[in-house]
Design an enzyme around this catalytic site. Structure first.
Site, mmCIF file in Angstrom:
data_model
loop_
_atom_site.group_PDB
_atom_site.id
_atom_site.type_symbol
_atom_site.label_atom_id
_atom_site.label_comp_id
_atom_site.label_asym_id
_atom_site.label_seq_id
_atom_site.Cartn_x
_atom_site.Cartn_y
_atom_site.Cartn_z
ATOM 1 N N TYR A 137 -16.822 9.055 -35.082
ATOM 2 C CA TYR A 137 -17.082 9.584 -36.423
ATOM 3 C C TYR A 137 -18.149 8.684 -37.044
ATOM 4 O O TYR A 137 -17.845 7.679 -37.661
ATOM 5 C CB TYR A 137 -15.778 9.577 -37.211
ATOM 6 C CG TYR A 137 -15.807 10.250 -38.563
ATOM 7 C CD1 TYR A 137 -16.935 10.877 -39.064
ATOM 8 C CD2 TYR A 137 -14.660 10.261 -39.351
ATOM 9 C CE1 TYR A 137 -16.932 11.485 -40.305
ATOM 10 C CE2 TYR A 137 -14.631 10.869 -40.591
ATOM 11 C CZ TYR A 137 -15.775 11.477 -41.071
ATOM 12 O OH TYR A 137 -15.762 12.072 -42.304
ATOM 13 N N LYS A 166 -19.238 13.042 -34.210
ATOM 14 C CA LYS A 166 -19.432 13.752 -35.468
ATOM 15 C C LYS A 166 -20.525 12.998 -36.214
ATOM 16 O O LYS A 166 -20.305 11.886 -36.695
ATOM 17 C CB LYS A 166 -18.148 13.807 -36.290
ATOM 18 C CG LYS A 166 -18.345 14.515 -37.641
ATOM 19 C CD LYS A 166 -17.099 14.449 -38.510
ATOM 20 C CE LYS A 166 -17.369 15.110 -39.864
ATOM 21 N NZ LYS A 166 -16.221 14.985 -40.804
ATOM 22 N N VAL A 208 -17.979 19.908 -37.694
ATOM 23 C CA VAL A 208 -16.711 19.430 -38.250
ATOM 24 C C VAL A 208 -16.910 19.225 -39.741
ATOM 25 O O VAL A 208 -17.806 18.482 -40.153
ATOM 26 C CB VAL A 208 -16.254 18.105 -37.612
ATOM 27 C CG1 VAL A 208 -14.976 17.599 -38.286
ATOM 28 C CG2 VAL A 208 -16.034 18.250 -36.113
#
Length: 302
Positions: A137, A166, A208
């Site tokens: 992330y 992400k 996402v």
């Protein structure tokens, strides 16, 4: 490691709390069913939009368990297991693996600012401790630490430390660079509100975001149009979505958080929106009326 080739729309699912702030497991599961029935290709559990930062570690794991059970194997569930502490991140990731999560999404160590070498070692340590696929992330704005460059992400991918990312930047340049540096086995997910259409056309395999808590069906349609190379249809869908994005990015309702918008919108649709934990608060009556007016204008409500 050979991870399944995930793709598409992965809502960062909201955790449903009641008015007193208790976790509402029944309505959290109901919301997961709503997302999957409306086309979600995967789910992120206990991520940023799941308010992991407002929960204890046992609560995070409880929410992950609820969502894994609600998904029931219909789509992959990636559990948010990142923490500032490497030890806690490992413990959460191992527990999520035992609970049946299909992968872990791990934010950089947040709040304090470890040097880049320490952040890299954090991810090496997590990789050694789990067999789950790991989604990095890469969100330096929220984590408050140095971002991973595209070359650094590619290096972690080549070494098998991470299997996806992400990329939470307004710009799609990191997506373009990762598409160039990484093999197609490595999965690139866009993570911002601002340019998903451009990200798909730049090589992103998926998106996402918390935005899909309310607009999952429309976001799936955007993904499908981009995947088919239908620029005109993609632009039309994104044009339809823009006024809703502006409610948050341009504060069209005034100073509100995005989760309050999604919760109120779900309630207006007859779904369960639930509550967030303080210091997030619901929309006011006037803000709800403005949201309803936009939803009527856009054809979501009669």
């Amino acid at each position: 490691m050979n991870a399944p080739a995930i793709r598409g729309i992965f809502p960062a699912a909201m955790t449903m709390f009641d008015a007193d702030g208790a976790i509402d497991a029944e309505n959290t599961a109901r919301h997961i069913d709503f997302l999957i029935q409306n086309g979600a290709h995967g789910i992120v559990a206990a991520g940023t939009s799941g308010e992991f930062i407002a929960m204890t570690e046992p609560e995070r794991l409880y929410v992950i368990q609820v969502i894994v059970e609600a998904a029931a194997g219909r789509v992959p569930v990636y559990a948010g297991t990142g923490h500032y502490s490497t030890r806690t991140t490992i413990e959460l990731t191992q527990a999520a693996e035992r609970l049946g999560a299909d992968g872990a999404i791990v934010i950089q160590p947040y709040y304090q600012k470890p040097p880049k070498a320490a952040i890299l070692e954090h991810f090496y340590a997590v990789r050694r401790a789990t067999s789950l696929p790991i989604m990095l992330y890469n969100n330096p704005h929220y984590a408050g630490c140095a971002e991973f460059t595209a070359r650094e992400v590619a290096r972690l991918a080549e070494e098998g430390v991470i299997q996806s990312v992400k990329s939470t930047f307004e710009s799609v340049v990191p997506v373009q660079e990762l598409s160039y540096f990484c093999s197609d086995h490595f999965r690139i997910f866009y993570g911002s509100f601002n340019a998903p259409m451009e990200a798909f056309f730049s090589g992103a395999h998926g998106w996402v975001s918390g935005f899909m808590n309310l607009f999952v069906r429309q976001c799936c349609a955007l993904y499908d149009a981009c995947s088919a190379g239908d620029v005109g249809q993609a632009r039309s869908i994104w044009h339809w979505l823009l006024p809703f994005k502006h409610l948050y990015t341009q504060q069209g309702l005034g100073p509100v958080n995005d989760l309050a918008i999604y919760r109120a919108g779900l309630a207006l649709l007859g779904e369960h929106g639930g509550f967030s934990r303080a210091p997030f608060y619901p929309l006011t009556d006037d803000q709800q009326a403005m949201l309803r007016q936009l939803m009527v204008k856009q054809g979501m409500l009669a």
